[in-house]
Design an enzyme around this catalytic site. Structure first.
Site, short mmCIF file in Angstrom:
data_model
loop_
_atom_site.label_atom_id
_atom_site.label_comp_id
_atom_site.label_asym_id
_atom_site.label_seq_id
_atom_site.Cartn_x
_atom_site.Cartn_y
_atom_site.Cartn_z
N HIS A 16 0.96 -1.13 -0.14
CA HIS A 16 -0.34 0.29 -0.50
C HIS A 16 1.01 1.76 -0.21
O HIS A 16 1.53 1.80 0.77
CB HIS A 16 -0.68 0.28 0.65
CG HIS A 16 -1.73 0.84 1.88
ND1 HIS A 16 -2.92 0.86 1.22
CD2 HIS A 16 -1.84 2.74 1.20
CE1 HIS A 16 -3.95 1.70 1.85
NE2 HIS A 16 -2.89 3.09 1.54
N HIS A 18 1.21 5.58 -1.71
CA HIS A 18 1.11 6.42 -2.73
C HIS A 18 2.06 7.45 -3.35
O HIS A 18 3.03 7.77 -2.40
CB HIS A 18 -0.15 7.55 -1.55
CG HIS A 18 -0.86 7.77 -0.70
ND1 HIS A 18 -2.13 7.14 -1.64
CD2 HIS A 18 -1.09 6.75 -0.06
CE1 HIS A 18 -2.95 6.52 -0.68
NE2 HIS A 18 -2.36 6.40 0.09
N ARG A 20 2.08 9.57 -5.91
CA ARG A 20 1.45 10.18 -6.25
C ARG A 20 2.45 10.88 -7.96
O ARG A 20 1.78 9.67 -8.73
CB ARG A 20 2.15 11.22 -5.82
CG ARG A 20 2.65 11.79 -4.24
CD ARG A 20 1.24 11.71 -3.89
NE ARG A 20 1.00 12.01 -2.29
CZ ARG A 20 0.04 11.49 -1.30
NH1 ARG A 20 -1.22 10.87 -2.07
NH2 ARG A 20 -0.16 11.72 -0.62
N LYS A 102 -9.34 -0.25 -5.44
CA LYS A 102 -9.59 0.35 -4.16
C LYS A 102 -10.80 1.18 -3.83
O LYS A 102 -11.18 2.17 -4.87
CB LYS A 102 -8.46 1.19 -4.25
CG LYS A 102 -8.61 1.85 -3.14
CD LYS A 102 -8.01 1.56 -1.84
CE LYS A 102 -7.74 2.24 -0.23
NZ LYS A 102 -6.84 2.80 -0.14
N HIS A 139 -10.21 1.66 2.16
CA HIS A 139 -9.87 2.18 2.63
C HIS A 139 -11.12 2.44 4.84
O HIS A 139 -12.41 2.50 3.96
CB HIS A 139 -9.75 3.84 2.63
CG HIS A 139 -10.00 4.55 3.72
ND1 HIS A 139 -8.65 5.59 3.24
CD2 HIS A 139 -10.32 5.28 4.98
CE1 HIS A 139 -8.40 5.90 4.56
NE2 HIS A 139 -9.60 6.24 5.16
N HIS A 177 -4.47 -0.45 6.37
CA HIS A 177 -3.85 0.15 7.56
C HIS A 177 -5.09 -0.11 8.34
O HIS A 177 -5.35 0.91 9.27
CB HIS A 177 -3.62 1.71 6.76
CG HIS A 177 -4.88 2.83 6.07
ND1 HIS A 177 -6.25 2.65 6.48
CD2 HIS A 177 -5.08 2.87 4.67
CE1 HIS A 177 -6.41 2.97 5.04
NE2 HIS A 177 -5.83 3.50 4.32
N LEU A 222 -4.50 9.68 7.89
CA LEU A 222 -6.35 8.48 8.02
C LEU A 222 -6.47 7.17 7.51
O LEU A 222 -4.75 7.01 6.41
CB LEU A 222 -7.50 9.71 7.19
CG LEU A 222 -7.34 11.17 7.94
CD1 LEU A 222 -9.01 12.04 6.48
CD2 LEU A 222 -8.32 10.58 8.74
N ASP A 250 1.19 2.56 3.41
CA ASP A 250 0.61 3.68 3.25
C ASP A 250 1.05 5.18 3.49
O ASP A 250 1.03 6.49 3.80
CB ASP A 250 -0.30 3.94 4.70
CG ASP A 250 -1.56 4.98 4.12
OD1 ASP A 250 -1.72 5.20 2.91
OD2 ASP A 250 -2.30 4.71 4.73
O1 DOR Z 1 -3.40 10.11 5.49
C1 DOR Z 1 -3.60 9.16 4.98
N1 DOR Z 1 -3.28 10.24 3.28
N2 DOR Z 1 -4.66 8.78 4.17
C2 DOR Z 1 -5.01 8.05 3.28
O2 DOR Z 1 -5.86 7.74 3.33
C3 DOR Z 1 -5.02 9.25 1.90
C4 DOR Z 1 -3.63 9.93 2.06
C5 DOR Z 1 -2.97 10.32 0.86
O3 DOR Z 1 -2.86 11.02 -0.42
O4 DOR Z 1 -2.22 11.22 1.08
ZN ZN Z 2 -3.39 4.85 1.63
#
Ligand code: DOR
Ligand code: ZN
Length: 347
Positions: A16, A18, A20, A102, A139, A177, A222, A250
């Site tokens: 998991h 990100h 970007r 997702k 999520h 998460h 989150l 995450d």
């Molecule tokens: O803290 C978080 N940031 N939780 C998420 O589910 C998304 C993530 C983000 O893309 O910044």
């Molecule tokens: Zn995430």
């Protein structure tokens, strides 16, 4: 207790992350590719990744952003909306473009504005995923304003997950998460079609890290970190050896100024020292022998992918995490900024 000076494990994966897009992608992706052989890449870009063409193009951008010769495989995901077409899901999955899909409840977190407003709206999609054996990544937080933010995961289990698992018992679900003892108990009681990822931050910090002695935006993500007893339940689950729990950082970078703001973004950038962070937890719990399963075996088995070849080593050495990291266009404050961790990663 004596512990070894170095540990060598099969190459791990991050289930998991990100990564970007644009300049930030080029700045952050190498940190993940340095430690992990593969990663499940989240689709919550702006606009979100909702079809085969968009996800394929994003995959190409990720590969182009990495230094030539990097041995890294991004495993791509589809962003579900109220309007997702089951045929598009199946097409992308059989073409090998989508590894999973997702589910963001609409407005639950960063980049979720186009998410699902009611799981009832995507039941035909989920039934198709059950049929073709495609994992659903969730999520797991309700978005109801009447529900306290610290209770949103536990309420999601009752309101959404329990009915979903009952309706589609063959659907393979990753509860992403997890942050609560309720989630750990639910996963353990649910059987082999349910698994969960656990982040480094939820193993290291409870909600005090965000709120004691001042408001600390770099500890905000989150789902938000919960009370101490929840953190202890997560540490027990991660280090238990159970195949239902595996590594998912995450890692979610945001520019420093966007976190240090009146309305700061949710997300913790933990990719640069992810393995060093996790292994510290396993050491503290006296469970170094369980680290390889969590980092390198349980995830691929759940996703029905081959285990990686090759190894990485973590050796005992003081490593100080920088206060901030230059990711090209901006500075990002990493998890554990300014702390000294006890292990050093060696590819
Ligand atoms: O803290 C978080 N940031 N939780 C998420 O589910 C998304 C993530 C983000 O893309 O910044
Ligand atoms: Zn995430």
């Amino acid at each position: 207790m004596t512990t070894p000076d170095s540990i060598t494990i099969r190459r791990p994966d991050d289930w998991h992350v990100h990564l970007r897009d644009g300049a930030l992608l080029a700045g952050v992706a190498p940190h993940t590719a340095r430690q992990f052989a593969r990663a499940i890449v989240m689709p919550n870009l702006s606009p979100p990744m909702t079809d085969v063409a968009g996800v394929s193009a994003y995959r190409e951008r990720i590969m182009a952003a990495l230094p030539a010769g990097t041995d890294f495989t991004p495993l791509m995901t589809l962003y579900l909306t109220d309007h997702t077409d089951p045929d598009e899901v199946e097409r992308g999955h059989s073409a090998g473009v989508f590894v999973a899909a997702k589910l963001y409840p609409a407005h639950a977190t960063t980049g979720s504005a186009h998410g699902v407003t009611d799981v009832a709206n995507i039941m035909p999609v989920l039934a198709r995923m059950e049929k073709i054996g495609m994992p659903l990544l969730i999520h797991g937080e309700v978005t109801d304003n009447h529900v306290d933010i610290f209770d949103r995961e536990a309420v999601f289990i009752e309101r959404t997950l329990i009915p979903l698992v009952k309706a589609l018992p063959g659907l393979r679900v990753v509860f992403e998460h997890v942050t609560t003892s309720e989630a750990v108990q639910f996963v353990e009681s649910a059987g082999a079609n349910l698994a969960a990822t656990i982040t480094p931050q939820h193993l290291h910090i409870n909600r005090n890290a965000m709120l004691v002695g001042g408001i600390r935006p770099h500890a905000y993500c989150l789902p938000v970190a919960k009370r101490e007893h929840h953190r202890l339940a997560l540490r027990k689950a991660a280090t238990s050896g159970s195949a239902q729990f595996f590594l998912g950082t995450d890692s979610a970078p945001h520019a420093k100024h966007l976190k240090e703001a009146a309305c700061g973004c949710a997300g913790i950038f933990n990719a640069p020292f992810a393995l060093e962070s996790y292994i510290r937890v396993f050491e503290e719990e006296g469970a170094l022998d369980k680290f390889e399963g969590f980092a390198s075996e349980h995830g691929p088995r759940f996703y029905r992918l081959p285990l990686n070849e090759g190894t990485v080593t973590l050796e005992r050495a003081p490593v100080t995490v920088p206060d901030e990291i230059d990711v090209g266009e901006t500075m990002v404050v990493p998890f554990h900024a300014g702390e000294t961790l006890g292990w050093r990663f060696r590819p």
